[in-house]
Scaffold this motif. Sequence first.
Motif, PDB file in Angstrom:
ATOM      1  N   UNK A  83     -38.192  21.613 -16.499  1.00 46.55           N
ATOM      2  CA  UNK A  83     -37.388  20.554 -15.866  1.00 46.55           C
ATOM      3  C   UNK A  83     -37.328  20.737 -14.353  1.00 46.55           C
ATOM      4  N   UNK A  84     -37.314  19.605 -13.689  1.00 45.83           N
ATOM      5  CA  UNK A  84     -37.160  19.594 -12.223  1.00 45.83           C
ATOM      6  C   UNK A  84     -35.907  18.766 -11.907  1.00 45.83           C
ATOM      7  N   UNK A  85     -34.950  19.383 -11.196  1.00 43.95           N
ATOM      8  CA  UNK A  85     -33.726  18.669 -10.838  1.00 43.95           C
ATOM      9  C   UNK A  85     -33.928  17.989  -9.474  1.00 43.95           C
ATOM     10  N   UNK A 118     -35.333  25.090 -15.995  1.00 44.03           N
ATOM     11  CA  UNK A 118     -35.309  24.457 -14.658  1.00 44.03           C
ATOM     12  C   UNK A 118     -36.244  25.240 -13.738  1.00 44.03           C
ATOM     13  N   UNK A 119     -37.318  24.580 -13.294  1.00 45.33           N
ATOM     14  CA  UNK A 119     -38.316  25.259 -12.463  1.00 45.33           C
ATOM     15  C   UNK A 119     -37.971  25.191 -10.983  1.00 45.33           C
ATOM     16  N   UNK A 164     -31.860  32.591  -9.184  1.00 41.51           N
ATOM     17  CA  UNK A 164     -33.319  32.646  -9.075  1.00 41.51           C
ATOM     18  C   UNK A 164     -33.978  31.270  -9.123  1.00 41.51           C
ATOM     19  N   UNK A 165     -33.190  30.211  -9.251  1.00 39.25           N
ATOM     20  CA  UNK A 165     -33.790  28.863  -9.273  1.00 39.25           C
ATOM     21  C   UNK A 165     -34.188  28.490  -7.853  1.00 39.25           C
ATOM     22  N   UNK A 166     -35.480  28.232  -7.590  1.00 38.52           N
ATOM     23  CA  UNK A 166     -35.902  27.870  -6.230  1.00 38.52           C
ATOM     24  C   UNK A 166     -35.354  26.492  -5.829  1.00 38.52           C
ATOM     25  N   UNK A 167     -35.010  26.356  -4.531  1.00 42.43           N
ATOM     26  CA  UNK A 167     -34.449  25.093  -4.003  1.00 42.43           C
ATOM     27  C   UNK A 167     -35.294  24.645  -2.813  1.00 42.43           C
ATOM     28  N   UNK A 168     -35.656  23.375  -2.820  1.00 48.98           N
ATOM     29  CA  UNK A 168     -36.359  22.759  -1.680  1.00 48.98           C
ATOM     30  C   UNK A 168     -35.444  21.671  -1.096  1.00 48.98           C
ATOM     31  N   UNK A 209     -43.393  28.971 -15.078  1.00 46.72           N
ATOM     32  CA  UNK A 209     -43.989  29.335 -16.364  1.00 46.72           C
ATOM     33  C   UNK A 209     -44.453  30.788 -16.355  1.00 46.72           C
ATOM     34  N   UNK A 210     -45.079  31.160 -15.277  1.00 46.92           N
ATOM     35  CA  UNK A 210     -45.558  32.536 -15.178  1.00 46.92           C
ATOM     36  C   UNK A 210     -44.393  33.510 -15.180  1.00 46.92           C
ATOM     37  N   UNK A 211     -43.337  33.107 -14.466  1.00 47.87           N
ATOM     38  CA  UNK A 211     -42.131  33.944 -14.391  1.00 47.87           C
ATOM     39  C   UNK A 211     -41.525  34.134 -15.780  1.00 47.87           C
TER      40      UNK A 211
END
Length: 525
Positions: free
Chosen positions: A3-5, A49-50, A78-82, A127-129
Amino acid sequence: MVKILAVDDRPENLLALEGVLSSPDYEVISLRSGEDALRYLLLEEIGDVAVILMDVQMPGLNGFETVGLIKQRERCQDIPVIFLTAISTSTEHVRRGYKAGSIDYLFKPIDPDLLRMKVAAFVELHRYYRKTIEQGDMLQKRATELEESNRRFAEADALLKHQKEKLETIVEERTRDLLLSNIRLRKSQERFKKMFMSSPCLISIRRATDLVYIDVNESWKQFTGFGEEAIGNDYNLLQLSLDPADHKALHEGKALRNVKVKYMTQSNEWRDGLLSTEMIDIEGDRCLLEVIVDVTEKVRYEKEMTRLSELNLIGEMAAGIAHEIRNPMTTIRGFLQLSQNAGGRMDKEHVEMMLDELDRANSIITEYLSLAKNKQSDIRPTSLTRLLDSLYPLIQAEAVMSGKHVQIEYGECPDVSLDEKEIRQLVLNISLNGLEAMGAGGTLTIRTEEEGPDVVLSIADEGEGISEDNLTKLGRPFFTTKEQGTGLGLAVCYSIAARHRATIRVDTGSRGTTFSVRFPAWRSA
């Protein structure tokens, strides 16, 4: 599914992100606010959540605040944020974004391909993580995180370099604008200095606080006779003659416009001028710009022209009086010579004719004396309605003899302070003139009305009107268009009006002439 928020308060932006990131490999979750994002991460399963695409400017919680709260939760750290933004593009905002915990900071409009590539990379990383966690390969996880951190720092460094170049460009442009402004300011100061020094008017610059002279131009020195010793001198060096109100306004720094003044030169000569002032700023100090137009010669010329005009008027009046009185005197002298030649005998008819001529001469002198300014008047509150009622039979009789009509219209009017005998003379003079100006069948209308604080008496005829040339001469002694007139009737009327502080207005045209006499109404104390 991964999922992408996407968090943005504008539906159109969310729709655009959904369109750009549409893929069977992951699901885009659209959220309308920071509060919705926190609620989702609290209640839903966040393991899939990717990445979070976060708008910076939002009502309620903004992007920075929302990410700060997300990063406070251990399971969300650990959820990356842009960050995505179209407004907060300064270096300070970029630093704040990274400090809040983002790994990227993109400016709108965003390149769709670049965004897809970044999101795809984070999805793959996610996915790799997840796979690494499942396999328990912690070393690979740390290596990936280190690599990501290096990339983030490289991007941040590139961004800072770009912002530095942009800032240098802005500084260069501002410096160039400042130089141009300084050049324009110098040119403006040079133009002002040229106008100041070469103006034919007396111009001085004085300190606003105490009105001490700071600078004066050449015309000021030439007219006043003072030189450089005026600089730093007392504000009343010229002894300007100002009334208290203008004097107060001058000290308060208020602008004056063409105020008549007299000023004293160094040689103790009074000269006339028109004073204008304006407050100005010179190098940050409040100053008073003072301009005097010297009108001494103009005033002298006007006085001389007035004196010559008065002498000319006296000459005209003397000629008129001599002409009017000489005629009856000549008649009397002729009859006396005739009586002398007849041995002193004189017929009764001749005596009566001589008496008529003497009465005529006395009437001319009486009318002339009515023009005198110092004539004593018996002024008291009087009703114009009562006065006109007493005059109506006389005016009506004159109108009937010539086949004309008289109409009186009374308005509700207060009493007027007047000399009844003089106003009777004024009304009769204007009314008889109006009757003479009309042909048979014409109507003379006399009207009274109240207008504001005044009472207006109007006398209107239905004649052919007064020519423009004759209109300018009305009220001048001995000016008349009648063959047997003395030219003193209207002059007497104007003199009477002046003694009553009344004004006479004449409106004329092809359908007749109206004389309006405006009296100030009497008010009891």
